[in-house]
Design a protein around this motif. Structure first.
Motif, PDB file in Angstrom:
ATOM      1  N   LYS A  24       0.849  -1.193   0.000  1.00 52.10           N
ATOM      2  CA  LYS A  24       0.000   0.000   0.000  1.00 52.10           C
ATOM      3  C   LYS A  24       0.877   1.233   0.000  1.00 52.10           C
ATOM      4  CE  LYS A  24      -3.446   2.441   2.866  1.00 52.10           C
ATOM      5  NZ  LYS A  24      -2.573   3.523   3.350  1.00 52.10           N
ATOM      6  N   GLN A  25       0.559   2.149  -0.912  1.00 52.21           N
ATOM      7  CA  GLN A  25       1.195   3.463  -0.949  1.00 52.21           C
ATOM      8  C   GLN A  25       0.089   4.500  -1.079  1.00 52.21           C
ATOM      9  OE1 GLN A  25       4.227   3.246  -4.123  1.00 52.21           O
ATOM     10  NE2 GLN A  25       5.730   3.525  -2.508  1.00 52.21           N
ATOM     11  N   GLY A  26       0.008   5.368  -0.081  1.00 47.34           N
ATOM     12  CA  GLY A  26      -1.083   6.338  -0.089  1.00 47.34           C
ATOM     13  C   GLY A  26      -2.407   5.608   0.042  1.00 47.34           C
ATOM     14  N   ASN A  27      -3.312   5.861  -0.895  1.00 47.26           N
ATOM     15  CA  ASN A  27      -4.609   5.172  -0.844  1.00 47.26           C
ATOM     16  C   ASN A  27      -4.733   4.128  -1.957  1.00 47.26           C
ATOM     17  OD1 ASN A  27      -4.781   6.899  -3.012  1.00 47.26           O
ATOM     18  ND2 ASN A  27      -6.917   7.487  -2.632  1.00 47.26           N
ATOM     19  N   VAL A  28      -3.589   3.650  -2.468  1.00 48.01           N
ATOM     20  CA  VAL A  28      -3.598   2.628  -3.529  1.00 48.01           C
ATOM     21  C   VAL A  28      -3.047   1.325  -2.971  1.00 48.01           C
ATOM     22  CG1 VAL A  28      -2.719   1.954  -5.797  1.00 48.01           C
ATOM     23  CG2 VAL A  28      -3.361   4.338  -5.362  1.00 48.01           C
ATOM     24  N   GLU A  63      -4.221  -3.012  -9.121  1.00 49.43           N
ATOM     25  CA  GLU A  63      -4.292  -1.957  -8.111  1.00 49.43           C
ATOM     26  C   GLU A  63      -5.749  -1.661  -7.754  1.00 49.43           C
ATOM     27  OE1 GLU A  63      -2.120   1.300  -9.795  1.00 49.43           O
ATOM     28  OE2 GLU A  63      -0.179   0.494  -9.139  1.00 49.43           O
ATOM     29  N   ALA A  82      -7.988   1.255  -5.373  1.00 50.42           N
ATOM     30  CA  ALA A  82      -8.037   2.434  -4.505  1.00 50.42           C
ATOM     31  C   ALA A  82      -8.874   2.107  -3.274  1.00 50.42           C
ATOM     32  CB  ALA A  82      -8.636   3.619  -5.255  1.00 50.42           C
ATOM     33  N   GLU A 137     -10.149   3.586   0.833  1.00 52.38           N
ATOM     34  CA  GLU A 137     -10.313   4.762   1.678  1.00 52.38           C
ATOM     35  C   GLU A 137      -9.527   4.573   2.977  1.00 52.38           C
ATOM     36  OE1 GLU A 137     -14.456   5.227   2.275  1.00 52.38           O
ATOM     37  OE2 GLU A 137     -14.886   5.722   0.174  1.00 52.38           O
ATOM     38  N   ASN A 193      -6.589   6.442   5.977  1.00 49.70           N
ATOM     39  CA  ASN A 193      -5.247   7.012   6.036  1.00 49.70           C
ATOM     40  C   ASN A 193      -4.284   6.131   6.820  1.00 49.70           C
ATOM     41  OD1 ASN A 193      -6.019   9.426   4.663  1.00 49.70           O
ATOM     42  ND2 ASN A 193      -7.017  10.104   6.568  1.00 49.70           N
ATOM     43  N   ASP A 242       1.570   3.022   5.169  1.00 47.38           N
ATOM     44  CA  ASP A 242       2.039   2.275   4.000  1.00 47.38           C
ATOM     45  C   ASP A 242       2.694   0.983   4.493  1.00 47.38           C
ATOM     46  OD1 ASP A 242       1.158   4.356   2.499  1.00 47.38           O
ATOM     47  OD2 ASP A 242       3.147   5.139   1.983  1.00 47.38           O
TER      48      ASP A 242
END
Length: 369
Positions: A38-42, A57, A59, A61, A63, A66
């Motif tokens: 996971k990087q960011g929200n991907v 991949e 997306a 939700e 926070n 990573d």
């Protein structure tokens, strides 16, 4: 530590996309795993067998941190499938183990270090790029993929031959007993490029492509081919070998041509196949003026016979085939009528085509029965 909290379907769909190439038992245990990062929200799911690599991949939700980890692809998939649809799934990590929670269900999985996961080395050589609709390539693949060899000692037959030439895209598959060819025009002019893709790549690609007009981006490299569509990226090594000259296999002098209704012929063959020899799967075509008799028999002296009325004005011909080779083409072509072109001898290969369509050819060799 909580890694993911997401809807079950948001995890299962991309996981299912990549697990098709994963072997349950492998000489390298980590290759039975899927790499999830996971990087960011991907969220990214990656699987490989060192010949093919699929990435998908998704997306999500939230926070959360990573991360990356590997877990058994099949077990993870089975767990998610067993969880009710639209349920919330929480994934936690601690002490080299993965905990999957949903409702009152809880599963602990072993993990292997993500840094040990072997990825396919992506080549940087010049590439030949093509963009075409999903449906176009899926349709072409459906017409030829069934003719690929399976575990043949001639390893270059265990795959699909793809030729890009000018504004033409050609696909050829053969197992040495039959050959399927199809072609389509492209919107661009390209230099000639030939590639043999492994059977496994073609099988997975065909499963993942849709019947939509969404764009599919292909890049042909010297030793690899990349397919990119939607959230999915496939990298595949190519088969290093020389594909036989398929043009020499396609008969050009077969003048005994008959038109057959595809559905009618399929049904007749399926009925006759009930009494075919289970080992050799032989069927005889007995051609005579105005008639085609289809005959199957087996070692127990049982026989099935079907007869079709045809337009045929030549001398009689008795020719045998592997019935599976005929049913393969009939079940993968959607044309109402097919043309069968026979030679003068029972030892000559038969050419199957679609009326007014030079872009499809199927050649089947006869067999002795």
């Amino acid at each position: 530590m909580l890694l993911i909290q997401a809807d079950r379907d948001a995890l299962l769909k991309p996981l299912t996309t990549v697990t098709g190439i994963v072997e349950r038992r492998h000489t390298m245990p980590i290759l039975s795993n899927v790499l999830i990062s996971k990087q960011g929200n991907v969220l990214s799911f990656l699987a490989t067998d060192l010949e093919i690599q699929i990435t998908c991949e998704q997306a999500i939700e939230g926070n959360g941190p990573d991360f990356q980890f590997t877990a058994s692809a099949k077990k993870f998939q089975d767990i998610l499938r067993a969880i009710p649809e639209h349920a919330t799934v929480c994934i936690e990590s601690a002490d080299g183990r993965l905990t999957i929670r949903s409702g009152k269900s809880r599963f602990n999985l072993q993990t292997l270090p993500a840094e040990d996961f072997p990825k396919l080395a992506i080549e940087n050589s010049p590439r030949v790029p093509i963009t075409l609709p999903h449906s176009l390539l899926k349709n072409l693949l459906s017409k030829v993929q069934y003719a690929m060899a399976h575990q043949d000692i001639r390893y270059y037959l265990n795959g699909l031959f793809i030729i890009v030439d000018g504004n033409n895209l050609k696909l050829v598959a053969t197992d040495g007993h039959r050959l399927a060819f199809c072609a389509s025009n492209l919107d661009v002019e390209l230099d000639r490029h030939e590639t043999i893709l492994p059977r496994k790549t073609i099988t997975e690609l065909y499963k993942l492509l849709s019947d939509s007009d969404n764009p599919l981006h292909i890049e042909f490299g010297k030793n690899q081919v990349q397919f990119k569509f939607g959230s999915i990226t496939i990298h595949s090594k190519v088969v290093d070998g020389k594909f036989p000259d398929y043009n020499r296999v396609i008969p050009t002098t077969n003048e005994r041509i008959i038109a057959l209704d595809r559905v009618q012929l399929t049904q007749a063959l399926q009925r006759a196949a009930i009494l075919s020899n289970e080992k050799f799967r032989g069927v005889r075509f007995l051609l005579s003026p105005g008639s085609l008799k289809i005959v199957c028999n087996n070692s127990e002296q049982e026989e099935a016979q079907e007869e079709l009325e045809i337009s045929y004005d030549y001398s009689t011909l008795d020719i045998g085939y592997n019935i599976g080779y005929l049913l393969d083409v009939l079940n993968n072509i959607d044309a109402e009528t097919l043309l069968f072109a026979f030679g003068e001898q029972a030892t000559t290969s038969t050419l199957v085509t679609i009326p007014d369509n030079p872009d499809f050819k199927y050649v089947v060799m006869p067999m002795r029965i």
